[in-house]
Design an enzyme around this catalytic site. Structure first.
Site, PDB file in Angstrom:
ATOM      1  N   GLU A   1       0.808  -1.218   0.000  1.00 30.14           N
ATOM      2  CA  GLU A   1       0.000   0.000   0.000  1.00 30.14           C
ATOM      3  C   GLU A   1       0.848   1.279   0.000  1.00 30.14           C
ATOM      4  O   GLU A   1       0.418   2.310   0.501  1.00 30.14           O
ATOM      5  CB  GLU A   1      -0.970  -0.007   1.188  1.00 30.14           C
ATOM      6  CG  GLU A   1      -1.938  -1.188   1.142  1.00 30.14           C
ATOM      7  CD  GLU A   1      -2.944  -1.177   2.278  1.00 30.14           C
ATOM      8  OE1 GLU A   1      -2.766  -0.381   3.232  1.00 30.14           O
ATOM      9  OE2 GLU A   1      -3.914  -1.959   2.223  1.00 30.14           O
TER      10      GLU A   1
ATOM     11  N   GLU B   1      -6.538  -8.097  -0.261  1.00 29.02           N
ATOM     12  CA  GLU B   1      -7.036  -7.880   1.096  1.00 29.02           C
ATOM     13  C   GLU B   1      -8.516  -7.526   1.040  1.00 29.02           C
ATOM     14  O   GLU B   1      -8.888  -6.389   0.760  1.00 29.02           O
ATOM     15  CB  GLU B   1      -6.274  -6.759   1.820  1.00 29.02           C
ATOM     16  CG  GLU B   1      -4.865  -7.120   2.227  1.00 29.02           C
ATOM     17  CD  GLU B   1      -4.220  -6.038   3.101  1.00 29.02           C
ATOM     18  OE1 GLU B   1      -4.948  -5.194   3.656  1.00 29.02           O
ATOM     19  OE2 GLU B   1      -2.979  -6.054   3.217  1.00 29.02           O
TER      20      GLU B   1
END
Length: 537
Positions: free
Chosen positions: A23, A92
């Site tokens: 991320e 995710e």
């Protein structure tokens, strides 16, 4: 190390993907060209390792080839990879959300998680990974991020202790079986969309968890404590520490990330005729500490802690200085407490209830089970009696635990315990608190419920414990929720409780076909018939 152990798929092992960074795309903007250069360096470094499996970058829309960019979030059906040859992957799928000190319990409904998965594959998805599928515990000092609690349960299908979080676990299992049955159809060929409408119906049980007292103790409600206060004269009265600097200390650097605690001390001198003496004065501290305690000449003048996620605050209190040398000391006051206990009987997961304590760290037989802070109470507002699964989910949508300690129970793995003999609990308490309420308990399924429409089957299970009784059962149009079911205006002619008692009581699990053949045919004109049942474990 992983390559050396031959565990990549290219070496005959089980690992099919490798990840570099996580991320970074969410935070790289301010770094400009340097951020882009860093991502390219990561990609080149990863490729140079020659692991023989694809590399992924999560939330990195500009991931350089051959890196595969992937999606993280509550929903990823609209995600489009940056290369047409990259499979659409969801690395995710957030099954819930983490909890912060001072916050509430966040819940993502089973219906919403399942719908997000189904829609992802309907729109060309090829890979779905849950975060988290098994909740966990941030033992020791491993809790990261913004003020995150010791518990990392995350409302996952398997909870922090390893128990099945029903109905989320069972409903997703049913969905996975369907997806696997049509795997090739979903992942090959062209995509076409036909709107058949939406519905949300759950045919798995709901499990209600309970805490049981420690039956290994004759008097488990009260532990016997010994305590040792920290000798703080050198810090509070003399201002003596282990090192001196003429610049600001950074706590993480000074403690080498090995402790939550650090004394900051300085001295201020006033002459007898100093014009400031006797006038109104205050001590002001610009702080980013989670908790700050302030002392002047050995006297505690106040404390302050982070609230509502605001990590920068100003502590200010009125003080009276004396002529001569004054010692200002900043930290958390600490008291050491210790007690012995017997390991709870059986195999159910063990928790320690730290209600009544303030804030600190706990150890069991020398194992750090994490930070505790039951004195931090969540706000009274924001919780709803019932959560509506309809509409997009966000972390503030379905909250519980308003007006209660953020975290009261703390996981103690049985591997930490001595099955025979005494075990030792040590508390490093910062605020004082009342240890008389501390107790060890086990967590298990207390009851299971189902509310299932006709022509479906339902399995009731007490998770390796026998079903002991049927508390409620009605086939017709019952209403209410688990723990508060009520009979409706119509009901079957056969005694539903007697039928389910015969089918289920004494068994670890039982399967029931919801049909008029089994329960009789109630006259429910205008209503769809269903079975509501609550069983005691």
């Amino acid at each position: 190390m992983v390559k050396k152990e031959n565990v990549f798929a290219s070496q005959g092992g089980p690992i099919i993907l490798a990840q570099i960074e996580n991320e970074y795309g969410n935070v790289m903007g301010p770094y400009g060209e340097s951020g882009k250069s860093y991502i390219k360096w990561c990609a080149n470094m990863a490729q140079s390792l020659n692991v023989g499996v694809p590399w992924i970058m999560c939330q990195q829309n500009d991931a350089p080839q051959p890196m595969l960019n992937t999606c993280n979030g509550f929903y990823c059906d609209d995600f489009v990879p940056n290369n047409p040859n990259t499979p659409k992957m969801w690395t995710e799928n957030w099954t819930g959300w983490f909890k912060q000190w001072g916050g509430k319990n966040s819940h993502r409904t089973t219906e919403d998680v399942a719908f997000s998965v189904a829609r992802f594959f309907q729109r060309g998805g090829t890979f779905n990974n849950y975060y988290m599928y098994h909740g966990g515990t941030n033992a020791d000092r491993t809790a990261g991020g913004p003020y995150i609690t010791t518990s990392y349960d995350y409302d996952a299908p398997l909870d922090e202790y390893g128990n099945l979080n029903q109905p989320k676990y069972g409903h997703l299992k049913q969905l996975h079986d369907v997806l696997h049955s049509m795997e090739k159809i979903l992942t090959y060929g062209n995509i076409s969309t036909i709107d058949f409408g939406n519905s949300a119906s759950i045919t798995t049980q709901t499990s209600m968890m309970v805490k049981k007292p420690n039956e290994a103790e004759d008097t488990p409600s009260t532990l016997k404590w010994s305590w040792r206060p920290e000798n703080m004269d050198n810090f509070l009265l003399k201002g003596k520490g282990e090192s001196t600097q003429t610049q600001l200390f950074d706590q993480k650097v000074v403690t080498n990330e090995q402790s939550d605690y650090l004394w900051y001390m300085t001295t201020v001198k006033f002459k007898k005729r100093d014009p400031f003496l006797g006038k109104n004065m205050s001590l002001r501290v610009n702080s980013t500490a989670h908790v700050l305690h302030a002392f002047v000449n050995g006297k505690h003048i106040g404390n302050q802690h982070v609230e509502n996620g605001k990590f920068n605050y100003v502590f200010e209190k009125d003080v009276k200085f004396k002529s001569g040398r004054n010692v200002i000391a900043l930290l958390s006051i600490t008291v050491g407490l210790a007690a012995t206990f017997k390991a709870p009987l059986g195999n159910d997961p063990v928790v320690v209830d730290l209600l009544g304590l303030g804030k600190g760290t706990a150890w069991v037989n020398g194992n750090n089970i994490g930070r505790y802070w039951p004195a931090f109470i969540s706000s009274e507002n924001g919780c709803a009696a019932k959560c509506n699964y309809r509409g997009p989910y966000h972390a503030e949508k379905c909250l519980t635990n308003c007006g209660e300690p953020t975290q009261r129970w703390y996981h103690v793995p049985r591997s930490f315990l001595n099955a025979e003999g005494d075990n030792t609990l040590v508390l490093f308490e910062e605020m004082g608190g009342n240890p008389s309420l501390v107790s060890f308990q086990t967590t298990r399924v207390g009851s299971v419920c189902a509310n299932v429409y006709e022509k479906n089957s339902i399995e009731l299970s007490c998770d390796r414990k026998p079903i002991s009784a049927i508390k409620f059962a009605s086939f017709g149009n019952p209403y209410g929720n688990c723990g508060s079911f009520e009979k409706g205006t119509c009901e079957s002619s056969n005694n539903t409780i007697d039928i389910l008692t015969q089918e289920c009581v004494g068994k670890e699990k039982c399967s029931i076909d919801v049909s008029t053949e089994k329960f009789g045919a109630p006259d429910c004109t205008g209503s769809v018939r269903r079975l509501a049942v609550e069983a005691i474990c």
